[in-house]
Scaffold this motif. Structure first.
Motif, PDB file in Angstrom:
ATOM      1  N   ARG A 636       0.828  -1.199   0.000  1.00  0.00           N
ATOM      2  CA  ARG A 636       0.000   0.000   0.000  1.00  0.00           C
ATOM      3  C   ARG A 636       0.870   1.260   0.000  1.00  0.00           C
ATOM      4  O   ARG A 636       0.620   2.198  -0.761  1.00  0.00           O
ATOM      5  CB  ARG A 636      -0.930   0.012   1.218  1.00  0.00           C
ATOM      6  CG  ARG A 636      -1.696   1.327   1.372  1.00  0.00           C
ATOM      7  CD  ARG A 636      -2.813   1.254   2.367  1.00  0.00           C
ATOM      8  NE  ARG A 636      -2.387   1.089   3.732  1.00  0.00           N
ATOM      9  CZ  ARG A 636      -3.194   1.227   4.785  1.00  0.00           C
ATOM     10  NH1 ARG A 636      -4.467   1.542   4.593  1.00  0.00           N
ATOM     11  NH2 ARG A 636      -2.738   1.050   6.001  1.00  0.00           N
ATOM     12  N   ARG A 637       1.896   1.259   0.853  1.00  0.00           N
ATOM     13  CA  ARG A 637       2.751   2.440   0.956  1.00  0.00           C
ATOM     14  C   ARG A 637       3.496   2.700  -0.362  1.00  0.00           C
ATOM     15  O   ARG A 637       3.643   3.850  -0.789  1.00  0.00           O
ATOM     16  CB  ARG A 637       3.733   2.269   2.118  1.00  0.00           C
ATOM     17  CG  ARG A 637       3.046   2.228   3.481  1.00  0.00           C
ATOM     18  CD  ARG A 637       4.042   2.025   4.609  1.00  0.00           C
ATOM     19  NE  ARG A 637       4.877   3.201   4.794  1.00  0.00           N
ATOM     20  CZ  ARG A 637       4.510   4.297   5.467  1.00  0.00           C
ATOM     21  NH1 ARG A 637       3.309   4.374   6.008  1.00  0.00           N
ATOM     22  NH2 ARG A 637       5.335   5.320   5.603  1.00  0.00           N
ATOM     23  N   LYS A 638       3.946   1.641  -0.994  1.00  0.00           N
ATOM     24  CA  LYS A 638       4.656   1.806  -2.265  1.00  0.00           C
ATOM     25  C   LYS A 638       3.727   2.407  -3.318  1.00  0.00           C
ATOM     26  O   LYS A 638       4.122   3.306  -4.080  1.00  0.00           O
ATOM     27  CB  LYS A 638       5.186   0.452  -2.741  1.00  0.00           C
ATOM     28  CG  LYS A 638       5.975   0.532  -4.041  1.00  0.00           C
ATOM     29  CD  LYS A 638       6.487  -0.854  -4.448  1.00  0.00           C
ATOM     30  CE  LYS A 638       7.247  -0.768  -5.779  1.00  0.00           C
ATOM     31  NZ  LYS A 638       7.745  -2.113  -6.212  1.00  0.00           N
ATOM     32  N   ALA A 639       2.482   1.914  -3.366  1.00  0.00           N
ATOM     33  CA  ALA A 639       1.517   2.427  -4.342  1.00  0.00           C
ATOM     34  C   ALA A 639       1.187   3.896  -4.098  1.00  0.00           C
ATOM     35  O   ALA A 639       0.812   4.618  -5.032  1.00  0.00           O
ATOM     36  CB  ALA A 639       0.238   1.584  -4.301  1.00  0.00           C
ATOM     37  N   LYS A 640       1.321   4.338  -2.842  1.00  0.00           N
ATOM     38  CA  LYS A 640       1.024   5.732  -2.503  1.00  0.00           C
ATOM     39  C   LYS A 640       2.272   6.605  -2.473  1.00  0.00           C
ATOM     40  O   LYS A 640       2.222   7.772  -2.097  1.00  0.00           O
ATOM     41  CB  LYS A 640       0.316   5.786  -1.137  1.00  0.00           C
ATOM     42  CG  LYS A 640      -1.011   5.042  -1.127  1.00  0.00           C
ATOM     43  CD  LYS A 640      -1.643   5.019   0.233  1.00  0.00           C
ATOM     44  CE  LYS A 640      -2.281   6.340   0.573  1.00  0.00           C
ATOM     45  NZ  LYS A 640      -3.114   6.287   1.788  1.00  0.00           N
ATOM     46  N   GLY A 641       3.411   6.004  -2.850  1.00  0.00           N
ATOM     47  CA  GLY A 641       4.647   6.763  -2.909  1.00  0.00           C
ATOM     48  C   GLY A 641       5.264   7.026  -1.552  1.00  0.00           C
ATOM     49  O   GLY A 641       6.013   8.007  -1.377  1.00  0.00           O
ATOM     50  N   GLU A 642       4.991   6.161  -0.575  1.00  0.00           N
ATOM     51  CA  GLU A 642       5.527   6.332   0.781  1.00  0.00           C
ATOM     52  C   GLU A 642       6.625   5.296   1.042  1.00  0.00           C
ATOM     53  O   GLU A 642       6.664   4.232   0.417  1.00  0.00           O
ATOM     54  CB  GLU A 642       4.402   6.176   1.811  1.00  0.00           C
ATOM     55  CG  GLU A 642       3.302   7.219   1.669  1.00  0.00           C
ATOM     56  CD  GLU A 642       2.100   6.938   2.537  1.00  0.00           C
ATOM     57  OE1 GLU A 642       1.196   7.784   2.582  1.00  0.00           O
ATOM     58  OE2 GLU A 642       2.058   5.851   3.175  1.00  0.00           O
ATOM     59  N   ALA A 643       7.495   5.613   1.974  1.00  0.00           N
ATOM     60  CA  ALA A 643       8.620   4.729   2.292  1.00  0.00           C
ATOM     61  C   ALA A 643       8.132   3.447   2.968  1.00  0.00           C
ATOM     62  O   ALA A 643       7.235   3.483   3.819  1.00  0.00           O
ATOM     63  CB  ALA A 643       9.615   5.448   3.195  1.00  0.00           C
ATOM     64  N   ALA A 644       8.724   2.326   2.599  1.00  0.00           N
ATOM     65  CA  ALA A 644       8.342   1.031   3.178  1.00  0.00           C
ATOM     66  C   ALA A 644       8.915   0.872   4.578  1.00  0.00           C
ATOM     67  O   ALA A 644       9.937   1.486   4.925  1.00  0.00           O
ATOM     68  CB  ALA A 644       8.837  -0.105   2.288  1.00  0.00           C
ATOM     69  N   PHE A 645       8.239   0.080   5.405  1.00  0.00           N
ATOM     70  CA  PHE A 645       8.750  -0.256   6.736  1.00  0.00           C
ATOM     71  C   PHE A 645       9.778  -1.373   6.594  1.00  0.00           C
ATOM     72  O   PHE A 645       9.607  -2.293   5.792  1.00  0.00           O
ATOM     73  CB  PHE A 645       7.623  -0.721   7.656  1.00  0.00           C
ATOM     74  CG  PHE A 645       6.627   0.349   7.985  1.00  0.00           C
ATOM     75  CD1 PHE A 645       7.015   1.499   8.656  1.00  0.00           C
ATOM     76  CD2 PHE A 645       5.291   0.204   7.636  1.00  0.00           C
ATOM     77  CE1 PHE A 645       6.094   2.482   8.969  1.00  0.00           C
ATOM     78  CE2 PHE A 645       4.361   1.181   7.940  1.00  0.00           C
ATOM     79  CZ  PHE A 645       4.756   2.335   8.608  1.00  0.00           C
ATOM     80  N   LYS A 646      10.808  -1.312   7.402  1.00  0.00           N
ATOM     81  CA  LYS A 646      11.854  -2.340   7.346  1.00  0.00           C
ATOM     82  C   LYS A 646      11.490  -3.562   8.184  1.00  0.00           C
ATOM     83  O   LYS A 646      11.857  -4.683   7.859  1.00  0.00           O
ATOM     84  CB  LYS A 646      13.193  -1.766   7.812  1.00  0.00           C
ATOM     85  CG  LYS A 646      13.766  -0.690   6.891  1.00  0.00           C
ATOM     86  CD  LYS A 646      15.115  -0.212   7.406  1.00  0.00           C
ATOM     87  CE  LYS A 646      15.739   0.805   6.458  1.00  0.00           C
ATOM     88  NZ  LYS A 646      14.935   2.043   6.360  1.00  0.00           N
ATOM     89  N   THR A 647      10.776  -3.329   9.292  1.00  0.00           N
ATOM     90  CA  THR A 647      10.464  -4.431  10.212  1.00  0.00           C
ATOM     91  C   THR A 647       9.023  -4.351  10.680  1.00  0.00           C
ATOM     92  O   THR A 647       8.364  -3.304  10.577  1.00  0.00           O
ATOM     93  CB  THR A 647      11.377  -4.387  11.453  1.00  0.00           C
ATOM     94  OG1 THR A 647      11.092  -3.170  12.185  1.00  0.00           O
ATOM     95  CG2 THR A 647      12.849  -4.429  11.069  1.00  0.00           C
TER      96      THR A 647
END
Length: 698
Positions: A636-647
């Motif tokens: 979801r975050r990638k589709a909205k242009g937001e940084a992914a969580f690492k953990t």
């Protein structure tokens, strides 16, 4: 050392040997009998129901059989204490409870309860003896499982069969606590305290408790909202409605051994904190930021409420099993600052969503209505500035029109209802006077509630956004807007609370009695079915768990004669096109994609019939679920242009912080934005417009 499978002695051996003569059992076992007032109260309740209940009940063998099953279920819902032969011995009462009610004979109620109490206390002592054994008897490497839901299970054939079931239940609880970070010794100590508390409460059981339980097995055969309240519960009736004006603002109910959140009070502390949700189950309660977390599994509802209540501006910590959790090991602890629910904080609020379609800009007004409120005291004093939902919405409409809105969304999500008068008045803001709702009473007479104001305060296109927690007055307004063809209803099927209760004082306690039913102007009841949106959004709420239809003995949906009313539009030719456009949009919308995948995952978990008692399997399941959650969130975050969580930890910390902040603006709310997109569709598909350019003709 013996393995788990060869653990404690059987229940039957223990009861006939060590337990039957133990001090513990003698301390807690008592034989209860009715108080002198109870037969008189029995008669008063029976007469009140026969004369006043909406469904005009009949007390006969059919009712007796239903009541018999309900009473046994209220005592032993998971079939953990009695055996098949013991249940068979009770069958002599199955068709005799109707006669007992009519003759004020309570002997069957107390006989069944005393035998239950005997079994339960012996079992609790047996559990304590099992937990007192060496921790090494618990083999968490063994491949075995436990049935999750025993509601439809058969009664055990023998006590030995129950022994094995209880060993698995205890092992499951120990494993859950172990996976939550406790050692086996610490987990054992927690369970010992839990079952000791249950023993203590059993020893405090009074005849009044038995009578109340039995009477409710009777009253709730008619519908789930007709209840007998003992003098203590009548005095603390607000426990059943909310956690007082200075609590956390939540409606709780008992759910087997857990206390479950039913709904949140709009603008209350829990609602504003954002972490507690309907369907969550409370495991333990702690005071202030550092107070000991006290296990409350198996406690009485009123005892749990006392722990949660407290002075204003103090903190209570709740360990909860989220409604979306796949098993009871997935707990989290939240903090809520107790406060008073203020009327002004429950007020309707406005916002604006700005969208662009085909190069053209649109402004969509949003009015969020958390509850249907009215300052009755100011109204009775004839204060011309008294506060109410309809007056606030009227003002907000004026402000939004000054800002040049092209359409309006009325947001009724999570609105549990309130003033019927205000539901009628709110309807009147959008139509040229007319009926809003019908109420049919016990005598079958129908009263029509009509708005007489000829003025229309907004005549533009509208959507009304609802969900499963939109109930009562919300359903009346949404139903009226749908019947008048004044708005497109979008979202989820509503709660279905379409009955009216009154509180009747008895000489001993009170009776909450269902005496009327709501009907829409189309003649359809709002009961059980609720309002079905014209365009349905995906929802996390399970209709089998949340809503009127999930309650036993809910009164059925039906119809009465419709009232003639004006139609303000004809959406019949538009709905299929609007829905097709809606489906195309949400297929590529990251938030709706995420929601659909969440629903799929939760449904998969709900279909599981067994939970593994193998530690490595449970760890693997938990890790898999957490990684899936992380993957879905990052998609979801990638589709909205937001940084992914690492953990997973980073994601959980972020979500916790987000939930604790104020509600997100309308522009970031996917459901509100989609409701606005549907309005733009309506504008593009509706050729008839008024002089102001984008308002529908009335």
């Amino acid at each position: 050392m013996l393995s788990f499978a060869l653990g404690a002695a059987s229940y039957s051996e223990t009861t006939t040997a060590a337990i039957s003569d133990s001090i513990e059992v003698k301390d807690y076992l008592t034989t209860l009998s009715p108080d002198n007032i109870h037969p008189k109260t029995n008669r008063e309740i029976v007469l009140s129901l026969l004369k006043g209940h909406y469904s005009s009940p009949t007390i006969d063998d059919t009712l007796s059989s239903h009541m018999f099953d309900s009473y046994l279920k209220s005592l032993d819902p998971n079939k953990l204490y009695w055996t098949k032969s013991e249940i068979k011995a009770f069958q002599k009462y199955r068709l005799n409870l109707d006669n007992a009610l009519l003759t004020n004979d309570l002997s069957a109620a107390f006989d069944i309860f005393n035998q239950y109490q005997n079994k339960m206390i012996h079992r609790m002592v047996w559990v304590q003896e099992l937990l007192a054994k060496e921790a090494s008897i618990w083999d968490f490497e063994k491949k075995e499982s436990l049935v999750i839901d025993r509601e439809d299970a058969k009664w055990a054939e023998t006590d030995e069969e129950l022994d094995e079931l209880w060993k698995k239940r205890i092992k499951n609880s120990l494993l859950g606590l172990k996976l939550a970070g406790k050692t086996v010794e610490e987990a054992t100590e927690t369970l010992q305290k839990r079952f000791k508390n249950q023993l203590h409460r059993a020893g405090q059981t009074k005849s009044e408790d038995v009578f109340e339980l039995y009477m409710n097995a009777f009253t709730m055969t008619f519908d789930p909202h007709t209840n007998y309240l003992s003098p203590r519960d009548a005095e603390n009736f607000d426990i059943n409605m909310s956690l007082s004006l200075e609590g956390i603002g939540a409606v709780l109910q008992s759910d087997n051994e857990f206390t479950k959140v039913v709904r949140l009070i709009a603008a209350g502390p829990a609602d504003k904190a954002g972490e507690l949700k309907p369907g969550d189950r409370i495991v333990s309660v702690g005071q202030d930021e550092t107070g000991e977390m006290v296990d409350v599994v198996g406690e009485r509802l009123d005892d749990v409420v006392k722990k949660i209540r407290g002075k204003r501006d103090t903190t209570v910590r709740l360990e909860i099993i989220p409604a979306s959790a796949s098993d009871i090991t997935q707990t989290k602890t939240i903090s809520i600052v107790r406060n008073k629910v203020k009327l002004e904080e429950q007020s309707a609020q406005k916002d604006i969503i700005e969208l662009t379609r085909n190069g053209e800009s649109y402004k969509i007004g949003v009015i969020n209505i958390p509850t249907f409120y009215m300052d009755f005291e100011a109204y009775r004093k004839r204060d011309p500035n008294y506060k109410s939902t309809s007056r606030d919405v009227k003002r907000l409409i004026g402000e939004l029109e000054q800002e040049g809105i092209d359409g309006l969304v009325i947001d009724l999500r999570n609105n549990g209802g309130g003033s019927l008068f205000e539901a009628r008045e709110l309807t009147g803001l959008f139509i040229k006077q007319g009926p809003a709702v019908q109420v049919r009473y016990t005598d079958q007479k129908v009263e029509v509630h009509t708005n007489d104001d000829p003025n229309v305060y907004y005549n533009g296109p509208m959507t009304v956004l609802v969900n499963r927690l939109s109930a009562s007055a919300s359903e009346i307004f949404a139903g009226a807007m749908q019947d008048y063809k004044r708005a497109i209803i979008v979202g989820g099927q509503t709660f279905g609370k379409g009955t009216v209760q009154s509180l009747q004082r008895l000489r001993h306690g009170e009776l909450k009695l269902t005496q009327a039913k709501f009907y829409r102007i189309s003649g359809q009841s709002t009961q059980e079915q609720g309002v079905i949106p014209d365009i349905i959004y995906p929802s996390l709420y399970d209709k089998d768990v949340v809503g009127e239809s999930s309650l036993e003995n809910a009164l059925p949906w039906d119809t009465i004669r419709p009232i003639h009313h004006k139609k303000y539009g004809d959406f019949s030719g538009l709905i299929s096109t609007l829905d097709a456009r809606h489906q195309r949009r949400i297929e590529s919308n990251p938030d709706f994609q995420y929601l659909n995948k969440q629903i799929e995952r939760i449904n998969e978990q709900r279909e599981k019939e067994h939970v593994s008692l193998n530690e490595q399997e449970r760890k693997a399941e938990r890790e898999s679920l957490e990684l899936t959650s992380l993957e879905l969130e990052n998609q979801r975050r990638k589709a909205k242009g937001e940084a992914a969580f690492k953990t997973v930890e980073e994601m959980n910390e972020f979500n916790s912080n987000q939930e604790s902040t104020d509600k997100k603006p309308a522009q970031d709310d996917a459901a509100l934005v989609e409701s606005s997109e549907i309005l733009i569709d309506i504008l593009s598909l509706t050729p008839q417009v008024a002089d102001n350019g984008r308002a529908l003709k009335l």
